[in-house]
Design an enzyme around this catalytic site. Sequence first.
Site, PDB file in Angstrom:
ATOM      1  N   GLY A  21       7.372   4.676   6.576  1.00 12.11           N
ATOM      2  CA  GLY A  21       7.065   5.402   5.407  1.00 12.11           C
ATOM      3  C   GLY A  21       8.354   5.613   4.756  1.00 12.11           C
ATOM      4  N   SER A  26       8.273  -2.776   1.044  1.00 13.56           N
ATOM      5  CA  SER A  26       8.455  -2.940  -0.273  1.00 13.56           C
ATOM      6  C   SER A  26       9.814  -3.435  -0.670  1.00 13.56           C
ATOM      7  CB  SER A  26       8.414  -1.542  -1.042  1.00 13.56           C
ATOM      8  OG  SER A  26       7.308  -1.084  -0.891  1.00 13.56           O
ATOM      9  N   THR A 505       1.752   4.116   5.611  1.00 17.54           N
ATOM     10  CA  THR A 505       2.305   3.893   6.846  1.00 17.54           C
ATOM     11  C   THR A 505       2.087   5.018   7.871  1.00 17.54           C
ATOM     12  OG1 THR A 505       3.868   1.967   6.102  1.00 17.54           O
ATOM     13  CG2 THR A 505       4.419   3.013   8.198  1.00 17.54           C
TER      14      THR A 505
END
Length: 589
Positions: A21, A26, A505
């Site tokens: 998380g 990304s 996540t």
Amino acid sequence: MTKLRFLNQPPRFLFFTGKGGVGKTSLACATAIILADAGQRVLLVSTDPASNVGQVFGITIGNQVTAITAVPRLAALEIDPQAAAQAYRDRITGPVRGVLPDTIVKGIEEQLSGACTTEIAAFDEFTALLTDSVLTADYDHIIFDTAPTGHTIRLLQLPGAWSDFLAEGKGDASCLGPLAGLEKQRAQYKAAVDALADSERSRLILVARAQQATLREVARTHEELTAIGLTKQFLVINGLLPQAETTRDPLAAAIFQREQSALATLPEVLSQLPCDQIVLKPFNLVGLTALRKLLIDASPDEGGKEFTHTAIPFPSLSSLTDEIAKDGCGLIMLMGKGGVGKTTLAAAIAVNLAHRGLPVHLTTSDPAAHLSETLSGAMANLAVDRIDPHMETERYRQHVLQTKGAHLDAKGRALLEEDLRSPCTEEIAVFQAFSRIIREAGKKFVVMDTAPTGHTLLLLDATGAYHREVVKQMDPSIVHYSTPMMQLQNPKQTKILLVTLAETTPVLEAANLQADLRRAGIEPWAWIINNSVAATTALSTLLCQRANNELVEIETVSSIHAQRYAVVPLLKEEPVGVRKLLELSGNNQ
């Protein structure tokens, strides 16, 4: 190319590591795009069990090298750790299935069911990518989304023959078990570890959020990796709320101050690392347009509009506590990954129950003792104690080394010592300490933070030689050590609460934990989604967007995963102290 330090003269291998998380995927995807746009040939590899690289790019990738057609010179590969682990287990158990008794085979399978097996199996899959194989010869850079832990790397560095050690009956160890039969890969593993430790070839990027608990965890990761020679590390603080978002939103202003305070008290070992700060974006990080904007510090264009999100009335923590209180006594265990707020929620539930006049014993392994200090003696009906996981683990390690390790040779002792560094070891040691008070749950509420995983509980309950040894090492005066499952599997005696965040996540990780517990015959009673913006009133553009993004994950939890659930709002102030904990749990009388 960019002013980001971690992308200054990047080596061939880049590894992104950090808790679920925090934004590893990304960042890895955005980095891959930047390097490919600059003319480099890039392979992006994910070993995350909850990989969403394909989702980020909007295509199906899977366990094969797939060209990202929208980005020339970029290809991606998603290694499936669960599939790798199953193939790995089949290779080891296949030759003995039908030869050895089923009970022994089942014991071997349980040894191979933990997180260590999954990680080692994944490492086995991408080892070739670190050793200049034919597969990667055409790429200038290989970017890994999720790096192996220090524990796994140390296991792969150990001398001697693991298979012989186990076959001779010296080991029976939970994390060495997965290494049995891998002697053929030793040379390739050594080359891979050497590549990891070579700062000219590899760079580790530690990804974190500006939260004190998360930063403490990253500091431990940094020290663990440094101790085994992986010294070229960079720190990225991701998702920082821009100060511009705070002008008309009190909640945003409070979050900003909290983040700045965490940065101001950065652990000393991290303050010495090259560091980049990435601001939180108001859009979902899916698609090339969004990814190309991730590493650019541009303020969102609101177009002069003002945004408002009104708090949604989700089921509250108080509603769960009402149901818990009806039983009058019982064991309440909070489980979840680090950084989701288990300790705070355990304290809130304990305080709420005590406020109703019910006797409660709250026990926590939180290394920050402020909750104990705040609550100790401050409230009727509530007893609080804190278990030091480091002290308990060291006591357990020394006991095992003095008994089981007393007659081992140097090689065997080294292997046993490494196995005792496993995360399972701390869970077993802390659970022993927790178990001293579990018997109280027949007469009062016992609220436990942090509970062991289903895999560890099965280790404690199984009949294999290693597990019997674990039970023998426990205090013989406490009978229920040998059968912890009996109480945990009884929903009338025990309620398991899974804690997560409304992010992709963390929800996937909690779902995996639920599957792990179900394998042990334990059914979670409820889920708690913590720190939700959707449950607050927000005015900031970023927070309004974040609230909107959370709705998908909350729907997933409520409709697919949870029998019952509660959503706890993100608060302006840290919930420390009886009054604030009562407010958090919905009881502010």
